[in-house]
Scaffold this active site. Structure first.
Site, PDB file in Angstrom:
ATOM      1  N   LYS A 107      33.474  89.199 -12.094  1.00 10.55           N
ATOM      2  CA  LYS A 107      33.885  88.241 -11.321  1.00 10.55           C
ATOM      3  C   LYS A 107      32.828  87.638 -10.604  1.00 10.55           C
ATOM      4  O   LYS A 107      32.974  86.560 -10.042  1.00 10.55           O
ATOM      5  CB  LYS A 107      34.992  88.757 -10.420  1.00 10.55           C
ATOM      6  CG  LYS A 107      36.281  88.972 -10.843  1.00 10.55           C
ATOM      7  CD  LYS A 107      37.371  89.240  -9.723  1.00 10.55           C
ATOM      8  CE  LYS A 107      38.542  89.467 -10.307  1.00 10.55           C
ATOM      9  NZ  LYS A 107      38.628  90.667 -11.068  1.00 10.55           N
TER      10      LYS A 107
HETATM   11  C1  PLP Z   1      39.678  90.983 -12.352  1.00  8.45           C
HETATM   12  C2  PLP Z   1      39.281  92.056 -13.189  1.00  8.45           C
HETATM   13  C3  PLP Z   1      40.105  92.172 -14.261  1.00  8.45           C
HETATM   14  C4  PLP Z   1      41.189  91.200 -14.634  1.00  8.45           C
HETATM   15  O1  PLP Z   1      40.771  89.847 -14.956  1.00  8.45           O
HETATM   16  P1  PLP Z   1      41.655  88.628 -15.118  1.00  8.45           P
HETATM   17  O2  PLP Z   1      40.622  87.472 -15.266  1.00  8.45           O
HETATM   18  O3  PLP Z   1      42.380  88.483 -13.843  1.00  8.45           O
HETATM   19  O4  PLP Z   1      42.536  88.648 -16.210  1.00  8.45           O
HETATM   20  C5  PLP Z   1      39.895  92.986 -15.240  1.00  8.45           C
HETATM   21  N1  PLP Z   1      38.959  94.005 -14.839  1.00  8.45           N
HETATM   22  C6  PLP Z   1      38.264  94.036 -13.736  1.00  8.45           C
HETATM   23  C7  PLP Z   1      37.260  95.122 -13.534  1.00  8.45           C
HETATM   24  C8  PLP Z   1      38.227  92.959 -12.905  1.00  8.45           C
HETATM   25  O5  PLP Z   1      37.856  93.031 -11.573  1.00  8.45           O
END
Ligand code: PLP
Length: 429
Positions: A107
């Site tokens: 993220k």
């Molecule tokens: C947010 C997150 C996901 C999911 O990602 P999306 O884009 O919401 O599908 C998967 N793994 C981790 C570690 C995350 O922080």
């Protein structure tokens, strides 16, 4: 660059509005009106480009002349300042490690790019922008790190008391400066409800210039397409067809991969990998989309019962189920199977997966001989320390960034989950 709302394709805005509003007024999600295809020459010679050059080329193609080249270059440089390496486990399976940023989860790419873009858009405004964001864990840390010390922007993060991990809480509450953490006596849904109500409140909108940093912002989606190109660059030499397996919750990451493919990235197929919150894998096998309340798992960033970006996938394929299922197949594991997958990756390859990445890893169990499979390793295993250490029966090293915040003092404003308290707090600030 014009974008339309998925609820009404004739409602269009410029990029600045889409980024500052996040959600369209009709509650649709913004999508680029045109998805341009990159020059063949670029794809064929991609190994000659650095990650930042790739990010710039892709964003320039999408954004066009809306942002002057030099400014866009600066935005890319400040946001994409850590690598996305592919770590090969075997001849045909690799981990695309997306956790080399400050909050140790993928993220960071979205949050940093959004921060750079927003501060560019507001640089000539005389009023500060206040960003309200609710987090269930990982988003808050990435947003806090992304906006830390950004001029003209204040960030208020709401998180549910006792429901995020200790390290996640430290990531939200120890920065200070322009980042304020509000600890809500309630659930993530309560936090989200408070944020939503604040956006609708006249008095608050008079005092503040409010904006949101939630995961449906188009500024978070765009940079997530960059690392699919960066991954391709690293495995192109093997001359195989590429399969991406994407551990998914709200499906922003997978949507960005589909966008990259639409822009000309040679990808054979994608796998939508989930835990028991398997709404999309079920859709992909039955054609029926049936959202449900989410269930808690050890891969908690994927505990989503009604993925917000699903409408973007439908939109990208004009709701054509056959076309979607040609590009994407589903896969899911329960918690025990996830732990087995973590053990398998460790025993076979000495590779430590976090619980999310482990589901991605396992989904690549039946590749064709001419395929190479890359799973997205979405977080550093130390972010899920207890699960990883107890499952693998090992001690893992905590990266420096996480280790150093462990000693810092938490600073948070504790509050009941009721709107009047939150509103008076904001009015008196
Ligand atoms: C947010 C997150 C996901 C999911 O990602 P999306 O884009 O919401 O599908 C998967 N793994 C981790 C570690 C995350 O922080």
């Amino acid at each position: 660059m014009q974008l339309y709302s998925t609820n009404n394709p004739s409602f269009k805005v410029e990029l600045k509005e889409a980024v500052m509003q996040s959600l369209a007024p009709d509650k649709g999600l913004y999508m680029p009106e045109v998805i341009p295809v990159l020059d063949k020459d670029f794809i064929e010679n991609i190994e000659n480009y650095s990650f930042q050059e790739i990010a710039y080329t892709v964003s320039k193609k999408l954004i066009g002349d809306y942002i002057p080249d030099a400014d866009l270059q600066n935005i890319v440089k400040s946001a994409i300042d850590f690598p996305a390496p592919v770590h090969m486990l075997s001849e045909n399976i690799g981990a695309l490690e997306l956790w080399h940023g400050p909050s140790l989860a993928f993220k960071d790419f979205g949050a940093r790019f959004m921060a750079a873009l927003m501060s560019y858009f507001i640089k000539n405004e005389n009023q500060n922008t206040t960003i309200l964001v609710a987090t269930s864990g990982d988003t808050g840390g990435a947003v806090a790190a992304g906006f830390y010390k950004t001029p003209g922007i204040e960030v208020i993060i709401l998180y549910p008391s006792g429901k995020v991990s200790d390290l996640q809480e430290k990531q939200l509450t120890t920065l200070g400066e322009n980042i304020t953490a509000v600890e809500i006596e309630g659930t993530f849904d309560d936090c989200q409800a408070l944020v939503k109500e604040a956006f609708l409140d006249n008095e608050l909108n008079k005092k503040y210039h409010l904006s949101s940093a939630n995961s449906i912002n188009i500024a978070r989606l765009i940079p997530q397409s960059f690392y699919y190109f960066e991954a391709y660059k690293q495995v192109k030499k093997f001359g195989k067809e590429i399969v991406f397996s994407v551990p998914s919750g709200n499906f922003g990451n997978l949507t960005a991969g589909l966008l990259a493919k639409r822009m000309g990235l040679p990808v054979k197929r994608f796998i939508a990998a989930t835990n028991i919150n398997k709404i999309v894998p079920e859709y992909l096998s039955s054609g029926i989309y049936n959202p449900k309340p989410s269930q808690a798992t050890i891969s908690n960033a994927m505990d989503v019962g009604n993925p917000s970006n699903f409408v973007r996938i439908l939109d990208l394929y004009n709701k054509d189920f056959v076309a979607i299922s040609k590009d994407v197949s589903g896969f899911w594991l329960d918690d025990n199977e996830t732990k087995e997958a973590m053990k398998e990756a460790y025993q076979k390859y000495r590779y430590i997966c976090d619980p999310h990445g482990a589901i991605g890893y396992k989904s690549l169990h039946n590749l064709d001989a001419n395929e190479i499979g890359l799973f997205l390793e979405t977080a550093h295993p130390a972010k899920f320390l207890d699960t990883v250490e107890s499952t693998l029966d090992i001690k893992i090293e905590i990266p420096e960034g996480l280790a150093s915040i462990a000693d810092k003092t938490k600073q948070a404003i504790k509050m009941e989950s009721d709107f009047q308290s939150f509103k008076s707090y904001l009015l008196l600030r």
